[in-house]
Enzyme design. Structure first.
Site, PDB file in Angstrom:
ATOM      1  N   MET A 161      75.281  74.968  35.513  1.00 21.91           N
ATOM      2  CA  MET A 161      76.300  75.490  34.578  1.00 21.91           C
ATOM      3  C   MET A 161      76.233  77.011  34.528  1.00 21.91           C
ATOM      4  SD  MET A 161      75.649  72.979  31.366  1.00 21.91           S
ATOM      5  CE  MET A 161      75.597  71.198  31.567  1.00 21.91           C
ATOM      6  N   MET A 188      84.324  62.440  34.445  1.00 25.40           N
ATOM      7  CA  MET A 188      83.567  62.861  33.257  1.00 25.40           C
ATOM      8  C   MET A 188      84.023  62.047  32.057  1.00 25.40           C
ATOM      9  SD  MET A 188      81.456  65.218  34.225  1.00 25.40           S
ATOM     10  CE  MET A 188      80.842  65.462  32.553  1.00 25.40           C
ATOM     11  N   HIS A 214      70.584  63.692  39.556  1.00 25.07           N
ATOM     12  CA  HIS A 214      71.807  64.441  39.267  1.00 25.07           C
ATOM     13  C   HIS A 214      71.420  65.813  38.719  1.00 25.07           C
ATOM     14  CE1 HIS A 214      76.116  64.617  38.121  1.00 25.07           C
ATOM     15  NE2 HIS A 214      75.709  65.245  37.032  1.00 25.07           N
ATOM     16  N   GLY A 233      78.993  70.049  29.643  1.00 24.88           N
ATOM     17  CA  GLY A 233      78.269  71.156  29.016  1.00 24.88           C
ATOM     18  C   GLY A 233      76.935  70.747  28.406  1.00 24.88           C
ATOM     19  N   ASP A 286      80.041  60.081  34.641  1.00 27.31           N
ATOM     20  CA  ASP A 286      79.064  61.004  34.055  1.00 27.31           C
ATOM     21  C   ASP A 286      79.425  61.318  32.604  1.00 27.31           C
ATOM     22  OD1 ASP A 286      77.181  62.979  33.610  1.00 27.31           O
ATOM     23  OD2 ASP A 286      78.056  64.422  35.017  1.00 27.31           O
ATOM     24  N   ASP A 315      72.766  69.325  37.198  1.00 22.89           N
ATOM     25  CA  ASP A 315      73.899  69.963  36.519  1.00 22.89           C
ATOM     26  C   ASP A 315      73.745  71.476  36.500  1.00 22.89           C
ATOM     27  OD1 ASP A 315      75.543  67.725  35.509  1.00 22.89           O
ATOM     28  OD2 ASP A 315      73.751  67.218  34.361  1.00 22.89           O
ATOM     29  N   SER A 375      70.289  62.332  35.138  1.00 30.07           N
ATOM     30  CA  SER A 375      70.644  63.747  35.016  1.00 30.07           C
ATOM     31  C   SER A 375      69.439  64.550  34.518  1.00 30.07           C
ATOM     32  CB  SER A 375      71.812  63.904  34.042  1.00 30.07           C
ATOM     33  OG  SER A 375      71.989  65.269  33.760  1.00 30.07           O
ATOM     34  N   HIS A 429      76.082  68.723  40.733  1.00 30.36           N
ATOM     35  CA  HIS A 429      77.326  68.819  39.964  1.00 30.36           C
ATOM     36  C   HIS A 429      77.456  70.240  39.437  1.00 30.36           C
ATOM     37  CE1 HIS A 429      79.469  67.398  35.974  1.00 30.36           C
ATOM     38  NE2 HIS A 429      80.269  68.118  36.749  1.00 30.36           N
ATOM     39  N   GLY A 440      73.616  63.976  26.077  1.00 27.16           N
ATOM     40  CA  GLY A 440      73.443  63.347  24.769  1.00 27.16           C
ATOM     41  C   GLY A 440      74.707  63.224  23.937  1.00 27.16           C
ATOM     42  N   MET A 489      79.261  72.935  37.361  1.00 28.51           N
ATOM     43  CA  MET A 489      80.231  73.243  36.304  1.00 28.51           C
ATOM     44  C   MET A 489      80.322  74.759  36.237  1.00 28.51           C
ATOM     45  SD  MET A 489      78.780  70.309  33.827  1.00 28.51           S
ATOM     46  CE  MET A 489      77.392  70.147  34.940  1.00 28.51           C
ATOM     47  N   GLY A 521      71.783  60.732  31.460  1.00 30.38           N
ATOM     48  CA  GLY A 521      70.778  61.671  30.980  1.00 30.38           C
ATOM     49  C   GLY A 521      69.979  61.077  29.840  1.00 30.38           C
TER      50      GLY A 521
HETATM   51  C1  DX5 Z   1      77.271  67.005  31.082  1.00 26.62           C
HETATM   52  C2  DX5 Z   1      76.554  66.729  32.351  1.00 26.62           C
HETATM   53  C3  DX5 Z   1      75.971  65.355  32.401  1.00 26.62           C
HETATM   54  C4  DX5 Z   1      74.952  65.071  31.324  1.00 26.62           C
HETATM   55  C5  DX5 Z   1      74.758  63.591  31.208  1.00 26.62           C
HETATM   56  O1  DX5 Z   1      77.870  68.241  31.184  1.00 26.62           O
HETATM   57  O2  DX5 Z   1      77.417  66.858  33.453  1.00 26.62           O
HETATM   58  O3  DX5 Z   1      75.440  65.083  33.687  1.00 26.62           O
HETATM   59  O4  DX5 Z   1      73.725  65.681  31.583  1.00 26.62           O
HETATM   60  O5  DX5 Z   1      73.929  63.316  30.124  1.00 26.62           O
HETATM   61  P1  DX5 Z   1      74.220  62.066  29.169  1.00 26.62           P
HETATM   62  O6  DX5 Z   1      74.096  60.815  30.006  1.00 26.62           O
HETATM   63  O7  DX5 Z   1      73.160  62.147  28.103  1.00 26.62           O
HETATM   64  O8  DX5 Z   1      75.619  62.209  28.611  1.00 26.62           O
HETATM   65 ZN    ZN Z   2      76.773  66.064  35.414  1.00 31.97          ZN
END
Ligand code: DX5
Ligand code: ZN
Length: 218
Positions: free
Chosen positions: A39, A139, A35, A144, A177, A37, A10, A68, A147, A70, A199
């Protein structure tokens, strides 16, 4: 599981000021895709980046894009990415009660279509729509932020989807994810995940390759 588990790092967890170098490290490290993200600060309490940034990334990487969204209005934003011919375009089931036309439209553009579900959404909500999905994104944190800590009760939906939905759609790709790391990766792959999004557990330390290998060799 369809085959060996694939790793989709990610980019949200990357150093955004050095995005070209970060993408290069993923390519060298053997990532299967990247990946992305997106948002909107409305569907989730954070803003990441939009279409311009994703287009700039696409111009400098050979990695397939696993996008992805969001966002509260996927009908508005999804078409922005059609010209990139990404590997996948995923949006949230919780964002619209009318996902069918958009899923069909994504597929008509030759792109894999999929729905993401938040931790609090029961897997059964995917049952009726399963035949027209290429992918589901489970998920295992509230979306959002990268980490965050993995939520095991959300991860248990992988096995339920593998057992109950995959038989009705043999080509379904199950992706997970949120908080994926070398400890929970073996279990996620064994219970049916085809793609592990990661990520924080990829973008750390000296070698992204070692991190990716550790996740893949589960
Ligand atoms: C969260 C994202 C994830 C996130 C994953 O909203 O959709 O893709 O970046 O990061 P880690 O693996 O650190 O949870
Ligand atoms: Zn994601």
């Amino acid at each position: 599981m369809v085959g060996k588990v694939r790793i989709s790092p990610s980019i949200l967890a990357a150093d955004m000021a050095h995005i070209a170098a970060e993408l290069h490290r993923l390519e060298e490290g053997g990532a299967d895709m990247v990946h992305v993200d997106v948002m909107d600060g409305h569907f989730v309490p954070n803003i990441s980046f939009g279409s311009k940034f994703v287009h700039d990334m696409a111009a400098i990487t050979s990695l397939p894009l696993d996008i992805h969204l969001m966002v509260s209005d996927p009908y508005r934003w999804i078409p922005e990415f059609y010209d990139l011919k990404p590997y996948s375009l995923l949006f949230h089931l919780e964002a619209t009660p009318l996902p069918v036309r958009l899923l069909q439209d994504i597929r008509a553009h030759g792109i894999l279509c999929g729905l993401a579900i938040n931790p609090s959404t029961p897997w059964q909500h995917l049952e009726s729509i399963a035949p027209i999905l290429d992918m589901v994104l489970v998920m295992t944190v509230e979306p959002g932020f990268y980490g965050q800590s993995y939520l095991p009760w959300a991860g248990s939906k992988i096995e339920a989807i593998d057992k109950n939905i995959r038989p009705r759609n043999q080509n379904l790709i199950i992706s997970v994810d949120g908080g994926v790391n070398e400890k929970n990766a073996p279990h996620l792959a064994q219970t049916g995940a085809d793609i592990l999004v990661a990520g924080g557990s990829v973008f750390k330390g000296e070698s992204y390759k070692d991190n990716i290998d550790r996740l893949r060799n589960t």
